[in-house]
Motif scaffolding. Structure first.
Motif, PDB file in Angstrom:
ATOM      1  N   MET A 129     -53.212  32.489 -25.477  1.00 13.79           N
ATOM      2  CA  MET A 129     -51.953  32.929 -25.268  1.00 13.79           C
ATOM      3  C   MET A 129     -52.237  32.400 -23.744  1.00 13.79           C
ATOM      4  SD  MET A 129     -49.544  36.431 -25.390  1.00 13.79           S
ATOM      5  CE  MET A 129     -48.481  37.022 -25.340  1.00 13.79           C
ATOM      6  N   HIS A 130     -51.208  33.026 -22.238  1.00 10.46           N
ATOM      7  CA  HIS A 130     -51.586  32.268 -21.266  1.00 10.46           C
ATOM      8  C   HIS A 130     -51.305  33.795 -20.910  1.00 10.46           C
ATOM      9  CE1 HIS A 130     -51.033  28.110 -21.979  1.00 10.46           C
ATOM     10  NE2 HIS A 130     -50.613  28.327 -22.298  1.00 10.46           N
ATOM     11  N   ARG A 131     -52.136  33.777 -19.642  1.00 13.98           N
ATOM     12  CA  ARG A 131     -51.645  35.047 -18.344  1.00 13.98           C
ATOM     13  C   ARG A 131     -50.694  34.799 -17.764  1.00 13.98           C
ATOM     14  NH1 ARG A 131     -57.108  36.693 -15.727  1.00 13.98           N
ATOM     15  NH2 ARG A 131     -55.757  38.261 -14.753  1.00 13.98           N
ATOM     16  N   CYS A 132     -49.188  35.873 -17.200  1.00 15.13           N
ATOM     17  CA  CYS A 132     -48.534  35.382 -17.062  1.00 15.13           C
ATOM     18  C   CYS A 132     -48.617  35.476 -14.835  1.00 15.13           C
ATOM     19  CB  CYS A 132     -47.552  36.606 -16.866  1.00 15.13           C
ATOM     20  SG  CYS A 132     -47.618  38.341 -17.206  1.00 15.13           S
ATOM     21  N   VAL A 133     -50.141  36.559 -15.035  1.00 13.49           N
ATOM     22  CA  VAL A 133     -50.112  37.080 -13.089  1.00 13.49           C
ATOM     23  C   VAL A 133     -51.796  37.077 -13.239  1.00 13.49           C
ATOM     24  CG1 VAL A 133     -50.814  38.594 -12.013  1.00 13.49           C
ATOM     25  CG2 VAL A 133     -48.237  39.087 -13.572  1.00 13.49           C
ATOM     26  N   ILE A 134     -52.025  36.242 -12.281  1.00 14.84           N
ATOM     27  CA  ILE A 134     -53.952  36.008 -11.648  1.00 14.84           C
ATOM     28  C   ILE A 134     -53.553  36.367 -10.284  1.00 14.84           C
ATOM     29  CG2 ILE A 134     -55.629  34.406 -11.521  1.00 14.84           C
ATOM     30  CD1 ILE A 134     -54.636  32.728 -14.659  1.00 14.84           C
ATOM     31  N   ASN A 135     -54.998  36.937  -9.651  1.00 14.09           N
ATOM     32  CA  ASN A 135     -55.116  37.710  -8.370  1.00 14.09           C
ATOM     33  C   ASN A 135     -56.299  35.976  -7.613  1.00 14.09           C
ATOM     34  OD1 ASN A 135     -56.428  38.901  -6.246  1.00 14.09           O
ATOM     35  ND2 ASN A 135     -54.497  39.541  -6.499  1.00 14.09           N
ATOM     36  N   LEU A 136     -55.176  35.492  -7.185  1.00 13.69           N
ATOM     37  CA  LEU A 136     -56.658  34.832  -6.250  1.00 13.69           C
ATOM     38  C   LEU A 136     -58.103  35.167  -6.236  1.00 13.69           C
ATOM     39  CD1 LEU A 136     -54.030  32.897  -3.446  1.00 13.69           C
ATOM     40  CD2 LEU A 136     -54.697  32.404  -6.078  1.00 13.69           C
ATOM     41  N   ASP A 137     -57.855  36.705  -6.096  1.00 14.62           N
ATOM     42  CA  ASP A 137     -58.817  37.388  -6.368  1.00 14.62           C
ATOM     43  C   ASP A 137     -60.117  37.339  -7.769  1.00 14.62           C
ATOM     44  OD1 ASP A 137     -59.444  38.100  -3.945  1.00 14.62           O
ATOM     45  OD2 ASP A 137     -59.001  39.988  -4.326  1.00 14.62           O
ATOM     46  N   GLU A 138     -59.542  36.924  -8.831  1.00 13.30           N
ATOM     47  CA  GLU A 138     -59.719  36.133 -10.261  1.00 13.30           C
ATOM     48  C   GLU A 138     -60.504  34.910 -10.600  1.00 13.30           C
ATOM     49  OE1 GLU A 138     -57.266  38.274 -13.059  1.00 13.30           O
ATOM     50  OE2 GLU A 138     -56.324  40.015 -11.747  1.00 13.30           O
ATOM     51  N   VAL A 139     -59.591  34.174  -9.509  1.00 16.78           N
ATOM     52  CA  VAL A 139     -59.800  33.212  -9.674  1.00 16.78           C
ATOM     53  C   VAL A 139     -61.582  32.247  -9.903  1.00 16.78           C
ATOM     54  CG1 VAL A 139     -59.872  30.086  -9.594  1.00 16.78           C
ATOM     55  CG2 VAL A 139     -58.067  32.492  -8.555  1.00 16.78           C
ATOM     56  N   GLU A 140     -62.472  31.363 -10.754  1.00 19.68           N
ATOM     57  CA  GLU A 140     -63.424  31.122 -10.395  1.00 19.68           C
ATOM     58  C   GLU A 140     -63.376  30.011 -10.004  1.00 19.68           C
ATOM     59  OE1 GLU A 140     -67.160  30.590 -13.696  1.00 19.68           O
ATOM     60  OE2 GLU A 140     -65.408  31.968 -14.355  1.00 19.68           O
ATOM     61  N   LEU A 141     -63.988  29.231  -8.959  1.00 22.25           N
ATOM     62  CA  LEU A 141     -63.937  28.216  -8.540  1.00 22.25           C
ATOM     63  C   LEU A 141     -65.249  27.380  -9.062  1.00 22.25           C
ATOM     64  CD1 LEU A 141     -63.636  29.706  -4.638  1.00 22.25           C
ATOM     65  CD2 LEU A 141     -61.836  28.546  -5.963  1.00 22.25           C
ATOM     66  N   HIS A 142     -64.968  25.998  -8.823  1.00 20.65           N
ATOM     67  CA  HIS A 142     -66.259  24.796  -9.628  1.00 20.65           C
ATOM     68  C   HIS A 142     -66.322  24.032  -8.420  1.00 20.65           C
ATOM     69  CE1 HIS A 142     -66.280  26.692 -13.067  1.00 20.65           C
ATOM     70  NE2 HIS A 142     -65.167  27.530 -13.340  1.00 20.65           N
ATOM     71  N   SER A 143     -67.064  23.068  -8.241  1.00 23.81           N
ATOM     72  CA  SER A 143     -67.428  21.699  -7.529  1.00 23.81           C
ATOM     73  C   SER A 143     -67.207  20.991  -9.781  1.00 23.81           C
ATOM     74  CB  SER A 143     -68.787  21.984  -7.504  1.00 23.81           C
ATOM     75  OG  SER A 143     -69.362  22.682  -6.583  1.00 23.81           O
ATOM     76  N   PHE A 144     -67.362  19.391  -9.024  1.00 22.89           N
ATOM     77  CA  PHE A 144     -66.705  18.408  -9.119  1.00 22.89           C
ATOM     78  C   PHE A 144     -68.055  18.510 -10.088  1.00 22.89           C
ATOM     79  CE2 PHE A 144     -63.903  16.304  -5.824  1.00 22.89           C
ATOM     80  CZ  PHE A 144     -62.817  16.317  -6.159  1.00 22.89           C
ATOM     81  N   PRO A 145     -67.353  18.071 -11.449  1.00 21.54           N
ATOM     82  CA  PRO A 145     -68.588  17.682 -11.894  1.00 21.54           C
ATOM     83  C   PRO A 145     -69.488  16.670 -11.889  1.00 21.54           C
ATOM     84  CG  PRO A 145     -66.440  17.217 -13.324  1.00 21.54           C
ATOM     85  CD  PRO A 145     -66.298  17.807 -12.104  1.00 21.54           C
ATOM     86  N   PRO A 146     -70.567  16.264 -11.874  1.00 20.31           N
ATOM     87  CA  PRO A 146     -71.295  15.673 -11.286  1.00 20.31           C
ATOM     88  C   PRO A 146     -71.131  13.848 -11.374  1.00 20.31           C
ATOM     89  CG  PRO A 146     -72.645  16.441 -12.594  1.00 20.31           C
ATOM     90  CD  PRO A 146     -72.336  17.411 -12.758  1.00 20.31           C
ATOM     91  N   GLU A 147     -70.791  13.876 -12.476  1.00 21.29           N
ATOM     92  CA  GLU A 147     -69.718  12.208 -13.137  1.00 21.29           C
ATOM     93  C   GLU A 147     -68.488  11.977 -12.270  1.00 21.29           C
ATOM     94  OE1 GLU A 147     -68.059  15.150 -16.446  1.00 21.29           O
ATOM     95  OE2 GLU A 147     -70.007  14.280 -15.340  1.00 21.29           O
ATOM     96  N   HIS A 148     -67.856  13.100 -11.573  1.00 19.10           N
ATOM     97  CA  HIS A 148     -66.461  12.640 -10.706  1.00 19.10           C
ATOM     98  C   HIS A 148     -66.692  13.656  -9.073  1.00 19.10           C
ATOM     99  CE1 HIS A 148     -64.352  12.104 -13.960  1.00 19.10           C
ATOM    100  NE2 HIS A 148     -65.243  13.141 -14.448  1.00 19.10           N
ATOM    101  N   ALA A 149     -68.278  13.798  -8.391  1.00 20.06           N
ATOM    102  CA  ALA A 149     -68.425  14.335  -7.717  1.00 20.06           C
ATOM    103  C   ALA A 149     -68.875  13.135  -6.578  1.00 20.06           C
ATOM    104  CB  ALA A 149     -70.556  15.138  -7.651  1.00 20.06           C
ATOM    105  N   PRO A 150     -68.890  13.352  -5.108  1.00 21.26           N
ATOM    106  CA  PRO A 150     -68.544  12.603  -4.021  1.00 21.26           C
ATOM    107  C   PRO A 150     -70.745  12.037  -4.476  1.00 21.26           C
ATOM    108  CG  PRO A 150     -67.293  13.975  -3.292  1.00 21.26           C
ATOM    109  CD  PRO A 150     -68.265  14.388  -4.735  1.00 21.26           C
ATOM    110  N   SER A 151     -70.143  10.856  -4.183  1.00 25.64           N
ATOM    111  CA  SER A 151     -72.055  10.537  -3.751  1.00 25.64           C
ATOM    112  C   SER A 151     -72.214   9.573  -2.498  1.00 25.64           C
ATOM    113  CB  SER A 151     -72.328   9.064  -4.971  1.00 25.64           C
ATOM    114  OG  SER A 151     -71.573   8.307  -5.070  1.00 25.64           O
ATOM    115  N   GLY A 152     -73.537   9.851  -2.108  1.00 24.43           N
ATOM    116  CA  GLY A 152     -73.956   8.341  -0.449  1.00 24.43           C
ATOM    117  C   GLY A 152     -73.329   9.527  -0.166  1.00 24.43           C
ATOM    118  N   ALA A 153     -72.665   8.522   1.095  1.00 24.34           N
ATOM    119  CA  ALA A 153     -72.019   9.040   2.557  1.00 24.34           C
ATOM    120  C   ALA A 153     -70.862  10.087   2.241  1.00 24.34           C
ATOM    121  CB  ALA A 153     -71.597   8.402   3.565  1.00 24.34           C
TER     122      ALA A 153
END
Length: 165
Positions: free
Chosen positions: A1-25
């Motif tokens: 079941m999906h939620r119909c409302v999510i507050n931005l304060d509740e959003v969990e932020l993630h960095s790119f996984p290592p296989e997709h993360a920027p590398s080098g410069a």
């Protein structure tokens, strides 16, 4: 079941996984943290993400979409958007439209402030998609779904249609 409302304060932020993360410069310039909203809300035709950028960072390379349209809504902080050949200051409350097109619609958001920049990114989710990267002369082709596919290249490296047939 999906939620119909999510507050931005509740959003969990993630960095790119290592296989997709920027590398080098690129790792020094690009460091978005992304919170997915569309799927948890049950969205079917639009993608919604909350993007957070540390001062001095960019989210993604300067690019244009040939198929999908994007909209950005700045929630907090300040920054700048490169849009085609122009640059525009951004601050909380600003809304930016990035329709599909060529180099004139290419865009990139940078945090030029001294606090975290947060913005909501909303886009159509059409597939296949072709992105062009004017700064590097690259393109990307992406196909979603089962058997999906992604390739990144440069036009001058393209193979002949008949090669190896």
């Amino acid at each position: 079941m999906h939620r119909c409302v999510i507050n931005l304060d509740e959003v969990e932020l993630h960095s790119f996984p290592p296989e997709h993360a920027p590398s080098g410069a690129a790792a020094e310039r690009f460091a978005p943290r992304i919170g997915m909203l569309g799927r948890p809300l049950g969205a079917l035709k639009l993608g919604y993400n909350l993007i957070a950028l540390a001062p001095g960072k960019r989210a993604f390379p300067f690019h244009s979409h040939r198929v999908n349209e994007e909209m950005f809504f700045v929630v907090a902080g300040q920054g700048e958007i490169r849009l085609g050949d122009d640059r525009h200051a951004l601050r909380a409350g600003d809304v930016v439209a990035c329709p599909a097109g060529g180099p004139e619609t290419a865009h990139q958001i940078l945090n030029t402030g001294d606090v975290e920049l947060r913005y909501l990114a909303v886009s159509t989710q059409e597939s296949p998609e072709v992105c062009m990267y004017p700064d590097s002369g690259k393109y990307a082709v992406m196909v979603d779904g089962e058997g999906g596919f992604r390739t990144v290249g440069r036009p001058e490296e393209s193979l002949s249609y008949w090669e190896d047939e």
